[in-house]
Design a protein around this motif. Structure first.
Motif, PDB file in Angstrom:
ATOM      1  N   ASP A   1       0.826  -1.212   0.000  1.00 30.56           N
ATOM      2  CA  ASP A   1       0.000   0.000   0.000  1.00 30.56           C
ATOM      3  C   ASP A   1       0.858   1.260   0.000  1.00 30.56           C
ATOM      4  OD1 ASP A   1      -2.339  -1.467  -0.037  1.00 30.56           O
ATOM      5  OD2 ASP A   1      -2.804  -1.150   2.091  1.00 30.56           O
ATOM      6  N   LEU A   2       2.012   1.196   0.640  1.00 36.71           N
ATOM      7  CA  LEU A   2       2.929   2.336   0.658  1.00 36.71           C
ATOM      8  C   LEU A   2       3.531   2.593  -0.719  1.00 36.71           C
ATOM      9  CD1 LEU A   2       4.413   4.540   2.262  1.00 36.71           C
ATOM     10  CD2 LEU A   2       6.003   2.780   3.066  1.00 36.71           C
TER      11      LEU A   2
ATOM     12  N   PRO B   1      -2.610   5.130   8.504  1.00 35.42           N
ATOM     13  CA  PRO B   1      -3.123   4.910   9.863  1.00 35.42           C
ATOM     14  C   PRO B   1      -4.613   4.551   9.889  1.00 35.42           C
ATOM     15  CG  PRO B   1      -1.702   6.833   9.830  1.00 35.42           C
ATOM     16  CD  PRO B   1      -1.943   6.431   8.390  1.00 35.42           C
ATOM     17  N   GLY B   2      -5.366   4.973   8.908  1.00 34.22           N
ATOM     18  CA  GLY B   2      -6.770   4.592   8.820  1.00 34.22           C
ATOM     19  C   GLY B   2      -6.943   3.137   8.442  1.00 34.22           C
ATOM     20  N   LYS B   3      -6.016   2.595   7.670  1.00 34.57           N
ATOM     21  CA  LYS B   3      -6.073   1.196   7.238  1.00 34.57           C
ATOM     22  C   LYS B   3      -5.361   0.260   8.207  1.00 34.57           C
ATOM     23  CE  LYS B   3      -5.944   2.664   2.414  1.00 34.57           C
ATOM     24  NZ  LYS B   3      -5.099   2.764   1.228  1.00 34.57           N
TER      25      LYS B   3
ATOM     26  N   SER C   1      -2.223   0.527  13.991  1.00 37.76           N
ATOM     27  CA  SER C   1      -0.977   0.717  14.746  1.00 37.76           C
ATOM     28  C   SER C   1       0.054   1.544  13.974  1.00 37.76           C
ATOM     29  CB  SER C   1      -0.377  -0.628  15.159  1.00 37.76           C
ATOM     30  OG  SER C   1      -0.167  -1.440  14.026  1.00 37.76           O
ATOM     31  N   ALA C   2      -0.220   1.878  12.721  1.00 40.99           N
ATOM     32  CA  ALA C   2       0.680   2.747  11.951  1.00 40.99           C
ATOM     33  C   ALA C   2       0.482   4.190  12.399  1.00 40.99           C
ATOM     34  CB  ALA C   2       0.397   2.606  10.456  1.00 40.99           C
ATOM     35  N   ARG C   3       1.566   4.953  12.405  1.00 39.83           N
ATOM     36  CA  ARG C   3       1.481   6.361  12.822  1.00 39.83           C
ATOM     37  C   ARG C   3       2.334   7.220  11.897  1.00 39.83           C
ATOM     38  NH1 ARG C   3       3.388   4.119  17.518  1.00 39.83           N
ATOM     39  NH2 ARG C   3       5.081   5.617  17.638  1.00 39.83           N
ATOM     40  N   LEU C   4       1.821   8.416  11.627  1.00 40.95           N
ATOM     41  CA  LEU C   4       2.561   9.416  10.852  1.00 40.95           C
ATOM     42  C   LEU C   4       3.066  10.499  11.782  1.00 40.95           C
ATOM     43  CD1 LEU C   4       0.344  10.033   7.688  1.00 40.95           C
ATOM     44  CD2 LEU C   4       2.683   9.167   7.736  1.00 40.95           C
ATOM     45  N   GLY C   5       4.252  11.009  11.483  1.00 35.33           N
ATOM     46  CA  GLY C   5       4.810  12.145  12.213  1.00 35.33           C
ATOM     47  C   GLY C   5       5.092  13.261  11.232  1.00 35.33           C
ATOM     48  N   ALA C   6       4.616  14.446  11.537  1.00 32.09           N
ATOM     49  CA  ALA C   6       4.696  15.592  10.628  1.00 32.09           C
ATOM     50  C   ALA C   6       6.132  15.980  10.289  1.00 32.09           C
ATOM     51  CB  ALA C   6       3.973  16.782  11.252  1.00 32.09           C
TER      52      ALA C   6
ATOM     53  N   TRP D   1      20.299  19.880   9.199  1.00 31.39           N
ATOM     54  CA  TRP D   1      20.759  19.149   8.016  1.00 31.39           C
ATOM     55  C   TRP D   1      19.715  19.106   6.895  1.00 31.39           C
ATOM     56  CZ3 TRP D   1      17.521  15.275   6.750  1.00 31.39           C
ATOM     57  CH2 TRP D   1      16.717  14.763   7.766  1.00 31.39           C
ATOM     58  N   GLY D   2      18.435  19.379   7.220  1.00 30.02           N
ATOM     59  CA  GLY D   2      17.368  19.292   6.219  1.00 30.02           C
ATOM     60  C   GLY D   2      16.017  19.118   6.885  1.00 30.02           C
ATOM     61  N   ARG D   3      15.114  18.411   6.190  1.00 32.35           N
ATOM     62  CA  ARG D   3      13.745  18.217   6.683  1.00 32.35           C
ATOM     63  C   ARG D   3      13.363  16.752   6.535  1.00 32.35           C
ATOM     64  NH1 ARG D   3      10.059  21.056   3.500  1.00 32.35           N
ATOM     65  NH2 ARG D   3       8.753  21.411   5.289  1.00 32.35           N
ATOM     66  N   GLU D   4      12.480  16.297   7.442  1.00 32.50           N
ATOM     67  CA  GLU D   4      12.034  14.905   7.380  1.00 32.50           C
ATOM     68  C   GLU D   4      10.653  14.753   7.988  1.00 32.50           C
ATOM     69  OE1 GLU D   4      14.410  12.167   9.710  1.00 32.50           O
ATOM     70  OE2 GLU D   4      14.637  13.620  11.308  1.00 32.50           O
ATOM     71  N   CYS D   5       9.979  13.684   7.576  1.00 28.55           N
ATOM     72  CA  CYS D   5       8.727  13.265   8.202  1.00 28.55           C
ATOM     73  C   CYS D   5       8.899  11.803   8.588  1.00 28.55           C
ATOM     74  CB  CYS D   5       7.530  13.485   7.277  1.00 28.55           C
ATOM     75  SG  CYS D   5       7.585  12.592   5.723  1.00 28.55           S
ATOM     76  N   PHE D   6       7.932  11.270   9.315  1.00 30.49           N
ATOM     77  CA  PHE D   6       8.103   9.958   9.929  1.00 30.49           C
ATOM     78  C   PHE D   6       6.879   9.073   9.706  1.00 30.49           C
ATOM     79  CE2 PHE D   6      10.084  13.345  12.261  1.00 30.49           C
ATOM     80  CZ  PHE D   6      11.399  12.930  12.371  1.00 30.49           C
ATOM     81  N   LEU D   7       7.134   7.772   9.662  1.00 23.71           N
ATOM     82  CA  LEU D   7       6.071   6.781   9.544  1.00 23.71           C
ATOM     83  C   LEU D   7       6.471   5.549  10.345  1.00 23.71           C
ATOM     84  CD1 LEU D   7       3.438   5.705   8.161  1.00 23.71           C
ATOM     85  CD2 LEU D   7       4.917   4.889   6.313  1.00 23.71           C
ATOM     86  N   HIS D   8       5.610   5.140  11.269  1.00 22.38           N
ATOM     87  CA  HIS D   8       5.784   3.864  11.966  1.00 22.38           C
ATOM     88  C   HIS D   8       4.950   2.829  11.225  1.00 22.38           C
ATOM     89  CE1 HIS D   8       7.000   6.428  15.369  1.00 22.38           C
ATOM     90  NE2 HIS D   8       7.665   5.372  15.766  1.00 22.38           N
ATOM     91  N   ASP D   9       5.572   1.705  10.869  1.00 20.93           N
ATOM     92  CA  ASP D   9       4.817   0.639  10.211  1.00 20.93           C
ATOM     93  C   ASP D   9       3.967  -0.093  11.251  1.00 20.93           C
ATOM     94  OD1 ASP D   9       6.345  -1.378  11.459  1.00 20.93           O
ATOM     95  OD2 ASP D   9       7.135  -2.182   9.584  1.00 20.93           O
ATOM     96  N   PRO D  10       3.147  -1.064  10.846  1.00 24.05           N
ATOM     97  CA  PRO D  10       2.266  -1.748  11.804  1.00 24.05           C
ATOM     98  C   PRO D  10       2.998  -2.453  12.946  1.00 24.05           C
ATOM     99  CG  PRO D  10       1.502  -2.148   9.588  1.00 24.05           C
ATOM    100  CD  PRO D  10       2.842  -1.456   9.467  1.00 24.05           C
TER     101      PRO D  10
END
Length: 124
Positions: free
Chosen positions: A26-27, A84-86, A89-94, A100-109
């Protein structure tokens, strides 16, 4: 270092192999089943191995950084997927900005933490 490196492919575990497999498809990764206990997930020339291995200490301490060319665009892509809707236990971080730059985050299930980042020109 001797020889020319071709790729780096980390091995990651899963608390539920089938759920994690669906999550990564799905990712947007492509799955190549190598055995009942391991699959290769790829996007372009990048890849990682997902194992049917529920080792809590290993999973809880796994982080993967994937460089992207446009963290804003990738964030938009991630939010549109509604992972996270599907996968509850998955979570997104803004998006966060660092020196050094910019990043966002994703925890898998399983809880594996993915960093999706874009380096600033001064750190390339």
């Amino acid at each position: 270092m001797e020889g020319k490196a071709i790729s780096i492919r980390p091995f990651i575990g899963a608390t539920d192999f089938e759920v994690s497999s669906r999550f990564y498809k799905d990712l947007g990764f492509r799955e190549v089943a190598l055995s009942p206990a391991m699959s290769l997930f790829t996007t372009g020339k990048l890849g990682f191995y997902l194992q049917r291995a529920n080792v809590k200490d290993w999973i809880d301490n796994t982080m993967i950084f994937m460089e992207v060319d446009d963290v804003n665009g990738f964030w938009d892509y991630l939010t549109a997927l509604d992972l996270p809707g599907k996968y509850p236990s998955a979570r997104l971080g803004a998006i966060r900005t660092a020196d050094w730059g910019r990043e966002c985050f994703l925890h898998d299930p399983s809880g594996i933490l993915w960093h999706f980042g874009e380096f600033s020109a001064k750190t390339n």
